[in-house]
Design an enzyme around this catalytic site. Structure first.
Site, PDB file in Angstrom:
ATOM      1  N   ASP A  40      45.062  58.572  23.257  1.00 57.69           N
ATOM      2  CA  ASP A  40      43.772  58.628  23.229  1.00 57.69           C
ATOM      3  C   ASP A  40      43.310  57.045  23.466  1.00 57.69           C
ATOM      4  OD1 ASP A  40      41.632  60.690  21.934  1.00 57.69           O
ATOM      5  OD2 ASP A  40      41.136  58.903  22.091  1.00 57.69           O
ATOM      6  N   VAL A  64      41.759  57.670  30.249  1.00 61.21           N
ATOM      7  CA  VAL A  64      42.695  58.221  31.346  1.00 61.21           C
ATOM      8  C   VAL A  64      41.567  57.712  32.752  1.00 61.21           C
ATOM      9  CG1 VAL A  64      43.284  60.450  30.006  1.00 61.21           C
ATOM     10  CG2 VAL A  64      40.757  60.053  30.817  1.00 61.21           C
ATOM     11  N   SER A 142      35.854  74.449  30.807  1.00 57.86           N
ATOM     12  CA  SER A 142      35.197  75.494  30.341  1.00 57.86           C
ATOM     13  C   SER A 142      34.563  75.604  31.137  1.00 57.86           C
ATOM     14  CB  SER A 142      34.587  73.146  29.621  1.00 57.86           C
ATOM     15  OG  SER A 142      33.621  74.076  28.722  1.00 57.86           O
ATOM     16  N   TYR A 155      28.696  67.382  34.037  1.00 52.31           N
ATOM     17  CA  TYR A 155      29.571  68.236  32.677  1.00 52.31           C
ATOM     18  C   TYR A 155      30.219  69.990  33.849  1.00 52.31           C
ATOM     19  CZ  TYR A 155      32.668  69.668  28.614  1.00 52.31           C
ATOM     20  OH  TYR A 155      33.320  70.495  27.711  1.00 52.31           O
ATOM     21  N   LYS A 159      33.423  70.113  34.738  1.00 57.78           N
ATOM     22  CA  LYS A 159      34.507  71.697  34.370  1.00 57.78           C
ATOM     23  C   LYS A 159      34.963  71.787  36.507  1.00 57.78           C
ATOM     24  CE  LYS A 159      35.476  69.772  30.440  1.00 57.78           C
ATOM     25  NZ  LYS A 159      37.074  68.971  29.925  1.00 57.78           N
TER      26      LYS A 159
HETATM   27  P1  NDP Z   1      36.919  65.975  20.494  1.00 56.22           P
HETATM   28  O1  NDP Z   1      35.191  64.710  20.895  1.00 56.22           O
HETATM   29  O2  NDP Z   1      36.659  66.031  19.577  1.00 56.22           O
HETATM   30  O3  NDP Z   1      38.160  65.057  21.073  1.00 56.22           O
HETATM   31  C1  NDP Z   1      38.045  64.306  22.722  1.00 56.22           C
HETATM   32  C2  NDP Z   1      38.784  63.441  22.351  1.00 56.22           C
HETATM   33  O4  NDP Z   1      39.340  62.699  23.677  1.00 56.22           O
HETATM   34  C3  NDP Z   1      38.934  61.940  21.986  1.00 56.22           C
HETATM   35  O5  NDP Z   1      39.018  61.584  21.314  1.00 56.22           O
HETATM   36  C4  NDP Z   1      37.715  61.541  22.444  1.00 56.22           C
HETATM   37  O6  NDP Z   1      38.098  59.516  21.822  1.00 56.22           O
HETATM   38  C5  NDP Z   1      39.203  61.698  23.965  1.00 56.22           C
HETATM   39  N1  NDP Z   1      38.404  60.259  24.870  1.00 56.22           N
HETATM   40  C6  NDP Z   1      37.250  60.621  25.479  1.00 56.22           C
HETATM   41  N2  NDP Z   1      36.930  60.121  26.724  1.00 56.22           N
HETATM   42  C7  NDP Z   1      38.451  59.262  26.961  1.00 56.22           C
HETATM   43  C8  NDP Z   1      39.218  58.762  27.606  1.00 56.22           C
HETATM   44  N3  NDP Z   1      38.271  58.131  28.919  1.00 56.22           N
HETATM   45  N4  NDP Z   1      40.400  58.633  27.498  1.00 56.22           N
HETATM   46  C9  NDP Z   1      40.928  59.153  27.183  1.00 56.22           C
HETATM   47  N5  NDP Z   1      41.050  59.718  25.547  1.00 56.22           N
HETATM   48  C10 NDP Z   1      38.665  59.926  25.574  1.00 56.22           C
HETATM   49  O7  NDP Z   1      36.651  66.790  22.113  1.00 56.22           O
HETATM   50  P2  NDP Z   1      36.865  68.554  21.595  1.00 56.22           P
HETATM   51  O8  NDP Z   1      38.680  68.422  21.004  1.00 56.22           O
HETATM   52  O9  NDP Z   1      36.417  69.440  21.349  1.00 56.22           O
HETATM   53  O10 NDP Z   1      37.607  68.394  23.851  1.00 56.22           O
HETATM   54  C11 NDP Z   1      38.639  68.187  24.142  1.00 56.22           C
HETATM   55  C12 NDP Z   1      38.684  68.822  25.661  1.00 56.22           C
HETATM   56  O11 NDP Z   1      38.370  70.187  25.525  1.00 56.22           O
HETATM   57  C13 NDP Z   1      37.660  68.461  26.785  1.00 56.22           C
HETATM   58  O12 NDP Z   1      37.851  67.556  27.652  1.00 56.22           O
HETATM   59  C14 NDP Z   1      36.270  69.319  26.395  1.00 56.22           C
HETATM   60  O13 NDP Z   1      35.476  68.743  27.817  1.00 56.22           O
HETATM   61  C15 NDP Z   1      37.181  70.623  26.393  1.00 56.22           C
HETATM   62  N6  NDP Z   1      36.415  71.482  25.976  1.00 56.22           N
HETATM   63  C16 NDP Z   1      35.852  71.626  24.630  1.00 56.22           C
HETATM   64  C17 NDP Z   1      35.170  72.507  24.007  1.00 56.22           C
HETATM   65  C18 NDP Z   1      34.274  72.562  23.108  1.00 56.22           C
HETATM   66  O14 NDP Z   1      33.262  73.646  22.469  1.00 56.22           O
HETATM   67  N7  NDP Z   1      34.603  72.278  22.195  1.00 56.22           N
HETATM   68  C19 NDP Z   1      34.474  73.534  24.909  1.00 56.22           C
HETATM   69  C20 NDP Z   1      34.967  74.003  26.455  1.00 56.22           C
HETATM   70  C21 NDP Z   1      36.071  72.663  26.603  1.00 56.22           C
HETATM   71  P3  NDP Z   1      36.232  59.045  21.832  1.00 56.22           P
HETATM   72  O15 NDP Z   1      36.484  59.821  20.057  1.00 56.22           O
HETATM   73  O16 NDP Z   1      36.392  57.798  21.281  1.00 56.22           O
HETATM   74  O17 NDP Z   1      35.593  59.777  22.780  1.00 56.22           O
END
Ligand code: NDP
Length: 247
Positions: A40, A64, A142, A155, A159
């Site tokens: 992360d 990332v 997504s 977004y 996606k």
């Molecule tokens: P969260 O915000 O709960 O978790 C995402 C994680 O990714 C966080 O820990 C965040 O860190 C980290 N992150 C953000 N930017 C970076 C980066 N540049 N490098 C490394 N880590 C990073 O989101 P979700 O668990 O909900 O989402 C996970 C995936 O699922 C995402 O790709 C999201 O777009 C996708 N998704 C989610 C949906 C939903 O309804 N929740 C629906 C469809 C897709 P930090 O907290 O510091 O930002």
């Protein structure tokens, strides 16, 4: 670690895995016998999450969008565990606004994390998997990329782009037995969606045939399937995990 799990003995990397869907994916892969590199951008949070999962899970800070950091994660997996079998591009952010209000920086930040980040992950993982003659890459897209969501031009574009990237990479890598697939979650209960206004969340939920939001572990199940040999003849596929939304 179990010797009988669906990914027993495999090494998996999951990005953005300190919480939410990424953490659920890391947990399920680990429960099914994989050694997991949990990454992360917040290394401290990643380390805490890895510790909670137990033996066979290591943590690394990785933004990332940083080419060197992504390469370092792949090198860590290979150095520490001797292989890289599964790579899950999960890290994500939202910067929602309508076109009239969205700044270029909001567009660029979202495209950077999702599209550039996933491309960097696919490229770095493929560099190890191609010569090994095996591997499974799973990209988290997504349903927003399928339908387009109001207030998410950035977004939805990113996606949808992940789907094109997944299919192109799948074609390039198929002959080397490296599979590349995508998952399109719908509305999932995480910190990302907790940020939505409650009335918007409720309206989205009411629109779902199954009449509820999904839980992170329900996305993880689809990722485990794609990571494992159960999906050995699938590549370039997009699995929807949305409770029937937008079929
Ligand atoms: P969260 O915000 O709960 O978790 C995402 C994680 O990714 C966080 O820990 C965040 O860190 C980290 N992150 C953000 N930017 C970076 C980066 N540049 N490098 C490394 N880590 C990073 O989101 P979700 O668990 O909900 O989402 C996970 C995936 O699922 C995402 O790709 C999201 O777009 C996708 N998704 C989610 C949906 C939903 O309804 N929740 C629906 C469809 C897709 P930090 O907290 O510091 O930002």
């Amino acid at each position: 670690m179990s010797g009988t799990g669906l990914v027993a003995g495999r090494t998996a990397v999951v990005t953005g895995a300190a919480q939410g869907i990424g953490l659920a994916i890391a947990r399920l892969l680990h429960e099914h016998g994989a050694r997991v590199v949990l990454t992360d951008r917040d290394g401290g949070q990643a380390a805490e999450a890895a510790k909670a999962l137990g033996d066979g899970v290591s943590a690394l800070a990785c933004d990332v969008t940083d080419e060197d950091a992504v390469a370092a994660v792949v090198a860590h997996a290979v150095d520490r565990y001797g292989a890289l079998d599964v790579f899950v591009n999960n890290a994500g952010i939202t910067r929602d606004a309508t076109l009239g209000k969205m700044a270029l920086a909001d567009f660029e930040a979202v495209v950077d994390v999702h599209l550039k980040g996933t491309w960097l992950g696919v490229r770095a993982a493929a560099a190890v998997m191609r010569p090994a003659g095996a591997g499974s890459i799973v990209n988290i897209s997504s349903l927003s990329g399928k339908s387009g969501n109001f207030g998410q031009t950035n977004y939805s574009a990113a996606k949808a782009g992940i789907v094109g990237l997944t299919k192109a990479a799948a074609k390039e890598l198929a002959s080397r037995n490296v599979r590349v697939n995508a998952v399109q979650p719908g509305l999932i209960r995480t910190a990302m969606t907790a940020a939505m206004p409650p009335d918007v969340f409720a309206a989205r939920e009411a629109d779902i045939p199954m009449r509820r939001a999904g839980e992170p572990h329900e996305v993880a199940g689809a990722v485990l399937f794609l990571a494992s040999d159960l999906s050995s003849y699938m590549t370039g596929a997009v699995l929807e995990v949305g409770g029937g939304r937008l079929m």
